[in-house]
Design a protein around this motif. Structure first.
Motif, mmCIF file in Angstrom:
data_model
loop_
_atom_site.group_PDB
_atom_site.id
_atom_site.type_symbol
_atom_site.label_atom_id
_atom_site.label_comp_id
_atom_site.label_asym_id
_atom_site.label_seq_id
_atom_site.Cartn_x
_atom_site.Cartn_y
_atom_site.Cartn_z
ATOM 1 N N GLY A 243 2.743 7.623 -17.666
ATOM 2 C CA GLY A 243 2.587 7.328 -16.248
ATOM 3 C C GLY A 243 2.929 5.880 -15.941
ATOM 4 N N ALA A 244 2.528 4.976 -16.832
ATOM 5 C CA ALA A 244 2.894 3.563 -16.656
ATOM 6 C C ALA A 244 4.409 3.396 -16.722
ATOM 7 C CB ALA A 244 2.207 2.711 -17.731
ATOM 8 N N GLN A 245 5.045 4.116 -17.656
ATOM 9 C CA GLN A 245 6.500 4.066 -17.739
ATOM 10 C C GLN A 245 7.142 4.632 -16.473
ATOM 11 O OE1 GLN A 245 8.692 2.828 -20.174
ATOM 12 N NE2 GLN A 245 6.802 1.824 -20.832
ATOM 13 N N ALA A 246 6.513 5.651 -15.890
ATOM 14 C CA ALA A 246 7.042 6.241 -14.657
ATOM 15 C C ALA A 246 7.022 5.225 -13.523
ATOM 16 C CB ALA A 246 6.222 7.471 -14.273
ATOM 17 N N VAL A 247 5.937 4.458 -13.416
ATOM 18 C CA VAL A 247 5.847 3.424 -12.373
ATOM 19 C C VAL A 247 6.940 2.376 -12.589
ATOM 20 C CG1 VAL A 247 4.404 1.594 -11.404
ATOM 21 C CG2 VAL A 247 3.377 3.791 -12.033
ATOM 22 N N LEU B 299 0.833 -1.203 0.000
ATOM 23 C CA LEU B 299 0.000 0.000 0.000
ATOM 24 C C LEU B 299 0.869 1.254 0.000
ATOM 25 C CD1 LEU B 299 -2.745 -1.120 2.564
ATOM 26 C CD2 LEU B 299 -3.012 -0.855 0.091
ATOM 27 N N GLY B 300 1.958 1.233 0.782
ATOM 28 C CA GLY B 300 2.896 2.354 0.757
ATOM 29 C C GLY B 300 3.592 2.487 -0.579
ATOM 30 N N SER B 301 3.913 1.354 -1.204
ATOM 31 C CA SER B 301 4.562 1.374 -2.518
ATOM 32 C C SER B 301 3.641 1.962 -3.578
ATOM 33 C CB SER B 301 4.972 -0.047 -2.912
ATOM 34 O OG SER B 301 5.906 -0.581 -1.999
ATOM 35 N N ALA B 302 2.335 1.706 -3.451
ATOM 36 C CA ALA B 302 1.377 2.287 -4.389
ATOM 37 C C ALA B 302 1.372 3.805 -4.287
ATOM 38 C CB ALA B 302 -0.018 1.728 -4.125
ATOM 39 N N GLN B 303 1.506 4.326 -3.064
ATOM 40 C CA GLN B 303 1.599 5.782 -2.889
ATOM 41 C C GLN B 303 2.837 6.342 -3.585
ATOM 42 O OE1 GLN B 303 1.309 6.476 1.441
ATOM 43 N NE2 GLN B 303 -0.518 7.655 0.963
ATOM 44 N N VAL B 304 3.962 5.648 -3.425
ATOM 45 C CA VAL B 304 5.205 6.087 -4.064
ATOM 46 C C VAL B 304 5.051 6.055 -5.582
ATOM 47 C CG1 VAL B 304 7.629 5.493 -4.434
ATOM 48 C CG2 VAL B 304 6.659 5.402 -2.143
ATOM 49 N N ALA B 305 4.441 4.982 -6.111
ATOM 50 C CA ALA B 305 4.236 4.882 -7.559
ATOM 51 C C ALA B 305 3.335 6.002 -8.062
ATOM 52 C CB ALA B 305 3.632 3.519 -7.898
ATOM 53 N N ALA B 306 2.296 6.344 -7.282
ATOM 54 C CA ALA B 306 1.414 7.441 -7.678
ATOM 55 C C ALA B 306 2.160 8.769 -7.681
ATOM 56 C CB ALA B 306 0.213 7.507 -6.739
ATOM 57 N N GLN B 307 3.041 8.978 -6.696
ATOM 58 C CA GLN B 307 3.854 10.194 -6.674
ATOM 59 C C GLN B 307 4.766 10.259 -7.895
ATOM 60 O OE1 GLN B 307 5.922 10.463 -2.904
ATOM 61 N NE2 GLN B 307 4.078 9.935 -1.769
ATOM 62 N N ALA B 308 5.351 9.112 -8.265
ATOM 63 C CA ALA B 308 6.193 9.064 -9.466
ATOM 64 C C ALA B 308 5.381 9.418 -10.697
ATOM 65 C CB ALA B 308 6.807 7.674 -9.606
ATOM 66 N N PHE B 309 4.169 8.877 -10.794
ATOM 67 C CA PHE B 309 3.264 9.177 -11.912
ATOM 68 C C PHE B 309 3.041 10.688 -12.004
ATOM 69 C CE2 PHE B 309 -0.682 9.949 -13.981
ATOM 70 C CZ PHE B 309 -0.973 8.874 -14.811
ATOM 71 N N ILE B 310 2.702 11.302 -10.876
ATOM 72 C CA ILE B 310 2.372 12.731 -10.872
ATOM 73 C C ILE B 310 3.592 13.573 -11.242
ATOM 74 C CG2 ILE B 310 1.696 14.660 -9.384
ATOM 75 C CD1 ILE B 310 -0.031 12.624 -7.819
ATOM 76 N N ALA C 222 1.944 -7.281 -8.178
ATOM 77 C CA ALA C 222 1.385 -5.972 -7.834
ATOM 78 C C ALA C 222 1.868 -4.894 -8.807
ATOM 79 C CB ALA C 222 1.761 -5.603 -6.403
ATOM 80 N N VAL C 223 3.178 -4.804 -9.011
ATOM 81 C CA VAL C 223 3.697 -3.761 -9.906
ATOM 82 C C VAL C 223 3.291 -4.033 -11.349
ATOM 83 C CG1 VAL C 223 5.945 -4.876 -10.230
ATOM 84 C CG2 VAL C 223 5.743 -2.408 -10.499
ATOM 85 N N SER C 224 3.242 -5.301 -11.747
ATOM 86 C CA SER C 224 2.805 -5.641 -13.105
ATOM 87 C C SER C 224 1.345 -5.269 -13.313
ATOM 88 C CB SER C 224 3.003 -7.134 -13.368
ATOM 89 O OG SER C 224 4.365 -7.497 -13.285
ATOM 90 N N GLY C 225 0.516 -5.477 -12.270
ATOM 91 C CA GLY C 225 -0.889 -5.127 -12.380
ATOM 92 C C GLY C 225 -1.098 -3.634 -12.566
#
Length: 286
Positions: free
Chosen positions: A214-218, A82-93, A262-265
């Motif tokens: 954004g997908a590339q950013a993740v 769940l914390g990693s999803a937040q980090v990935a969203a920040q990277a996207f933004i 998770a990251v692939s999804g």
């Protein structure tokens, strides 16, 4: 008098974009929805601390207490995902903001004004495309401290050409259209026309580019964190979790499998979403 059946173009759009996405790619809606829920509500949904260690329960499998098991330091895998999803969203933004703001501005001015400005911007975009993203990331991280923001600045610079090309192409297509000529006839300046008339007409294609980039950013965030150039421990990240799981594949392969899925999804969902939105735009919003 016989009623004439409504054609596809004349039927009212009852459900809009969201309804089309649900029909066209329900998997994308599901995956992106879960990603957004985790990114926004992660701290409140996490059943355990994301950083507290407990070696007595290290590398446990799924259980009623730890739904997805624990990592080598005894931290809850679900909470860290769940914390990693937040980090990935920040990277996207970060990537979409950097690539979007600079890329759209350059492309809009180049395509709308043309001339020597178009030539300069085109050459600049070609130069940016020539730099490998990983090399730029290494240089930026070497000059500054390893962090999510510094790593994503490099990825954001790599995203500028994508936004610039799309913005320039749409601006060139629109600059001689009737409504643009009408705005000029009413005395509107070129910059005002670009902002008020051209920019709103390129929102759709830009959303598609944002989804793909954004997908590339993740993916890049996970890759750079895996190499130690992104988010630093003990903060969670898909990449750092995969690095931790690498040394324990023989003991607890489920840990690596869960993080990898998770990251692939997330990446799959964003790419499918971009495909579906692109198809929606090609169909004219039907």
């Amino acid at each position: 008098m016989t009623d004439v059946p409504a054609t596809a173009s004349s039927r009212p759009r009852r459900h809009g974009l969201f309804g089309y996405l649900v029909r066209r790619s329900p998997l994308a809606v599901l995956l992106v929805g879960v990603f957004l829920l985790a990114a926004i509500c992660g701290p409140w949904l996490a059943p355990h601390s994301m950083t507290d260690t407990n070696l007595s329960v290290a590398l446990q499998g799924p259980s009623p207490t730890y739904w997805l098991g624990t990592d080598p330091l005894g931290r809850d895998v679900l909470s860290r995902l769940l914390g990693s999803a937040q980090v990935a969203a920040q990277a996207f933004i970060i990537v979409v903001l950097i690539g979007g703001v600079f890329g759209i501005t350059l492309g809009l001015l180049a395509g709308g004004l043309g001339g020597w400005l178009d030539l300069i911007v085109s050459r600049l975009v070609e130069v940016l495309q020539g730099f490998p993203t990983i090399l730029v990331a290494i240089v930026i991280v070497a000059l500054f401290d390893p962090s999510l923001t510094n790593a994503m600045v490099a990825v954001g610079l790599a995203a500028i050409p994508d936004f610039a090309r799309v913005s320039r192409s749409v601006a060139i297509q629109l600059r001689d259209r009737e409504f643009i000529q009408a705005a000029r006839g009413l005395g509107a300046g070129e910059l005002r026309i670009l902002w008020n008339e051209v920019l709103p007409n390129m929102i759709g294609p830009l959303i598609v580019i944002a989804s793909f980039d954004g997908a590339q950013a993740v993916l890049w965030e996970a890759s750079l964190s895996f190499l130690g150039m992104g988010v630093q421990p003990p903060a969670p990240s898909f990449g750092s979790m995969l690095r931790e799981a690498q040394g324990y594949l023989a003991i607890q392969p489920l840990f690596a499998a869960i993080v990898g899925l998770a990251v692939s999804g997330v990446i799959l969902g964003l790419n499918l979403m971009g495909d579906a939105i692109s198809d929606y735009i090609d169909r004219g919003g039907r």
